[in-house]
Design a protein around this motif. Structure first.
Motif, short mmCIF file in Angstrom:
data_model
loop_
_atom_site.label_atom_id
_atom_site.label_comp_id
_atom_site.label_asym_id
_atom_site.label_seq_id
_atom_site.Cartn_x
_atom_site.Cartn_y
_atom_site.Cartn_z
N PRO A 4 0.83 -1.21 0.00
CA PRO A 4 0.00 0.00 0.00
C PRO A 4 0.86 1.26 0.00
O PRO A 4 2.04 1.23 0.38
N ALA A 5 0.25 2.35 -0.39
CA ALA A 5 0.96 3.63 -0.48
C ALA A 5 1.46 4.12 0.88
O ALA A 5 2.34 4.97 0.94
N ASN A 6 0.93 3.58 1.99
CA ASN A 6 1.35 4.06 3.31
C ASN A 6 2.60 3.35 3.82
O ASN A 6 2.96 3.47 4.98
N GLY A 7 3.30 2.57 2.96
CA GLY A 7 4.60 2.04 3.30
C GLY A 7 4.65 0.66 3.89
O GLY A 7 5.72 0.17 4.25
N TYR A 22 4.25 -3.37 9.10
CA TYR A 22 4.46 -1.94 8.97
C TYR A 22 5.45 -1.49 10.05
O TYR A 22 5.44 -2.03 11.16
N ASN A 59 -12.38 5.80 7.82
CA ASN A 59 -11.28 6.29 7.00
C ASN A 59 -11.65 6.04 5.55
O ASN A 59 -11.81 4.90 5.12
N ASN A 61 -9.76 7.28 2.95
CA ASN A 61 -8.57 7.56 2.15
C ASN A 61 -8.13 6.31 1.39
O ASN A 61 -7.65 5.34 1.98
N ALA A 63 -5.60 5.79 -0.35
CA ALA A 63 -4.16 5.54 -0.28
C ALA A 63 -3.81 4.57 0.85
O ALA A 63 -2.73 4.00 0.86
N ASN A 64 -4.72 4.36 1.80
CA ASN A 64 -4.44 3.48 2.93
C ASN A 64 -4.88 2.04 2.69
O ASN A 64 -4.88 1.24 3.61
N ARG A 65 -5.25 1.70 1.49
CA ARG A 65 -5.70 0.34 1.22
C ARG A 65 -5.41 -0.05 -0.22
O ARG A 65 -5.25 0.79 -1.09
N THR A 66 -5.35 -1.33 -0.46
CA THR A 66 -5.18 -1.83 -1.82
C THR A 66 -6.42 -2.59 -2.28
O THR A 66 -6.53 -2.96 -3.43
#
Length: 91
Positions: A4-7, A22, A59, A61, A63-66
């Motif tokens: 995911p985009a959050n690393g 993470y 949430n 957003n 960007a916090n999930r695929t």
């Protein structure tokens, strides 16, 4: 495996679960757990939790999930974050 985009790094565990890894600022502590829910609707569940004096946050957003849709979070009595998501959510 998804990234995911959050690393983070999500590793598949069969067709219906995954292990998310993470980097945390507080090593040795669990950040959160996720429970899959059939007929998932984050807004409906947030209202049901509110009726029991449990504050939940949705949430939205992407960007916090695929996979999956909006994510719902609340804290358990020990302060651990609990996430509810659609059954089969894979990160």
């Amino acid at each position: 495996i998804s990234r995911p985009a959050n690393g983070g790094l999500n590793m598949g565990l069969g067709s219906e679960s995954f292990l998310g890894l993470y980097e945390l600022g507080d090593p040795g502590r669990m950040h959160h757990m996720c429970i899959g829910v059939d007929d998932y609707n984050a807004d409906v569940l947030a209202e049901k939790l509110k009726a029991h004096d449990i504050n939940a946050a949705v949430n939205r957003n992407a960007a916090n999930r695929t996979s999956g849709g909006d994510q719902l979070y609340f804290n358990d009595p020990d302060g651990i974050s609990v996430q509810l998501a659609q059954h089969g959510y894979l990160g």
